[in-house]
Design an enzyme around this catalytic site. Sequence first.
Site, short mmCIF file in Angstrom:
data_model
loop_
_atom_site.label_atom_id
_atom_site.label_comp_id
_atom_site.label_asym_id
_atom_site.label_seq_id
_atom_site.Cartn_x
_atom_site.Cartn_y
_atom_site.Cartn_z
CG ASN A 95 1.63 0.35 4.44
OD1 ASN A 95 1.21 -1.00 4.22
ND2 ASN A 95 2.82 0.61 4.38
N GLY A 96 -0.79 -1.53 6.43
CA GLY A 96 -0.50 -2.78 7.34
C GLY A 96 -1.51 -3.84 7.67
CE LYS A 152 12.32 -11.12 -11.15
NZ LYS A 152 12.87 -10.72 -9.82
CD GLU A 174 15.80 -13.04 -9.72
OE1 GLU A 174 15.52 -13.39 -8.69
OE2 GLU A 174 15.61 -11.81 -9.98
CB CYS A 186 -0.93 0.04 1.08
SG CYS A 186 -2.28 -1.41 1.19
CD GLU A 203 8.66 -11.52 -9.40
OE1 GLU A 203 8.12 -10.96 -8.38
OE2 GLU A 203 10.02 -11.44 -9.60
CG HIS A 222 18.55 -37.65 -8.24
ND1 HIS A 222 18.96 -38.95 -7.92
CD2 HIS A 222 19.71 -36.96 -8.36
CE1 HIS A 222 20.20 -39.12 -8.10
NE2 HIS A 222 20.75 -37.89 -8.40
CD1 TRP A 256 -0.25 -5.93 -3.25
CD2 TRP A 256 -0.70 -6.41 -1.54
NE1 TRP A 256 -0.08 -7.00 -3.23
CE2 TRP A 256 -0.33 -7.66 -2.06
CE3 TRP A 256 -1.02 -6.91 -0.15
CZ2 TRP A 256 0.13 -8.90 -1.75
CZ3 TRP A 256 -0.64 -7.99 0.59
CH2 TRP A 256 0.04 -8.97 -0.20
NE ARG A 264 4.74 1.39 -0.30
CZ ARG A 264 5.50 1.26 0.84
NH1 ARG A 264 6.69 1.37 0.43
NH2 ARG A 264 5.62 0.47 1.84
CE LYS A 270 10.83 -2.48 -6.68
NZ LYS A 270 11.44 -3.63 -7.15
#
Length: 621
Positions: free
Chosen positions: A107-108, A497, A493, A2, A500, A516, A81, A28, A616
């Site tokens: 925010n939280g 990427k 990585e 947020c 996401e 395996h 968010w 955010r 982010k």
Amino acid sequence: MCGICGYIGVNGAATKSVIEALHDLEHRGYDSAGLSRVCEGKVETYKISIEEKPDFTASDLADTIPDFHKPCKMALGHNRWRTFGGINKINTHPHYDNDRLFYLVHNGNVENLKDVEKEIGIWKRYSETDTEAIVNLIAKYYKQGSSFSEAVKRTINFIDGANVIVVFKADEPEYFISANKGGPIILAKGKDFSLLVSDPAPLEKFNITSKAPLESGNIAVVDASGWKVESSRNDNESKKRKKKNSKNNYKHFMLKEIMEQAETFANAFRGRLIHEAGTAKLGGLESLSAVKNVSGMNFSREIRRINRFHFVACGTAYNAGLYAKLLLNRFGIQAEVHIANEFCYSHPVFDPRDAFILISQSGETADTIEVMNEIKIKGNVYLGILNVPDSRIWRETDAGIGIRAGTERGVASTKAFTSQLACIVLLAVFLARQRNMTIDTGQKILFELEKLPTKIEESLKSTRKISAIARKYLEYDNFYFLGRYFNLITAMEGSLKFKEISYKHSEAYPLGEMKHGPLALIDQNFPSFVIIPDDSVFNKSLVNVYEIKGREGKVIALTNKSKEKELKKQVDDLIIFPETLDFLSPILSVVPLQLLAYYTSIAKGINPDKPRNLAKTVTVS
Ligand code: G6P
């Protein structure tokens, strides 16, 4: 998570200023956005959500505001968010209490929502959010006789979890109040206004004369002339250019940030190489000064006696931590890596002489902060590899290394990753030169490091080829990303990427581990990206490529020019990246995979700057 902002100024520019700040806080949260402003004594609230306009921006929110340029002294804004409640206008901030006296952005997460609801008593909900409960609790305490600021303090003390709130009172619009209990908040002042933001990104747009973080545990009363900070823990008062963050000509921040990497990578080591001594100069570590004692030894002088280094991080920064462990081990230095959110439960074993290194782009990741707080209790030295100056971890670590990547806006981290790797190489050389590394080896590494920006440029030239590969494999839903040793990190990585921002299933595996189990999934519908440069494990890796091809699996190999001929007939597609020392190879091999993720996302019609379900900066743990 947020983005929150507040503006109060005698110039009447509140609406425009908050909209501009919201633009720069989009990373955010982008489920919805809202703004409440006070104009001529009247409160007006405007909201927009992806439900009504997918991919909206702050400009779309601005379009919903009639009389946009009407002079308004104060406004609060919020990019959401979501946690509590779905994506819709009703759940969008700002929220107000039942009497519409207080307007609040948050925010939280309220971790004791049931208790908060009980404490309020009888009230009527209109949304599903925890935020609405917060604002109603403030109203309740106010009605009970507390002053506005007392009501805010009592509320922030009552709620559990990491939370930041900003609230104004409709009939006293000369100020707003912010309370911080574990989140990021920056206060800034200009000639005739004050501004509050949850992230430094928007500040460059304003003529700021001074700024200060609002520390956790404090509340600030903010008016047009500045702010007054008080502790929220008890009632005793205590004292306390305009370069835009634009996308330039790029369509997305992510692509802009990928393309900036030659420059940001060079920034990370500029002025830090001491060629004649084959080592690195890390000013941040020198600032440890003589004060820190580790089991009776002076840290700055005795850094070489640190027993072991523990890297702690989340997401992409965790992949950088994996690289740090491998590289330090390669140079004979003990190192471990921990996923931050697992750390506190998993009984990690460490010695008082061990040092912790927190890697974080934002410096505000709640999971990483939790580990930092734990380490404080244990008394170990803790350092940072960080990007955002003045962020929480930056302020609280004993010392650190700034990666100097500049503002990163893409939710999927790219340039921060390569800059983190650059700083890890510097750290590893610095530590290894204090131990067994010869001057000659140190010099060779620094020499090669300086060549990498040009080689990154070269890697960045393959956009057309990679975009074609992204389109060619668009019909597949499942992918492996495979590599050995240092390039296992690239595989991890690359896979992160890819998933996401393309929403396709991908898994990273050590190439030699395929036999395996994972090999069972290979058929003509399960392609693999294999990172197989010309290094000491090339021949072993080639055998694994045969194993995949022998089971009808499609292979897209990332390799060096010297192996192009040999691989051409064996694999379905080839991506060439420049050669370098084997342990520096991830810095170059990750670039085509960042581009691959980007172009796959674009080919699917996804906005890579706003991947669903992600934010982010994750300020909840
Ligand atoms: C989020 C972001 C990732 C990032 C991670 C750690 O999950 O989406 O891109 O790698 O947080 O963030 P930090 O700011 O601590 O590096």
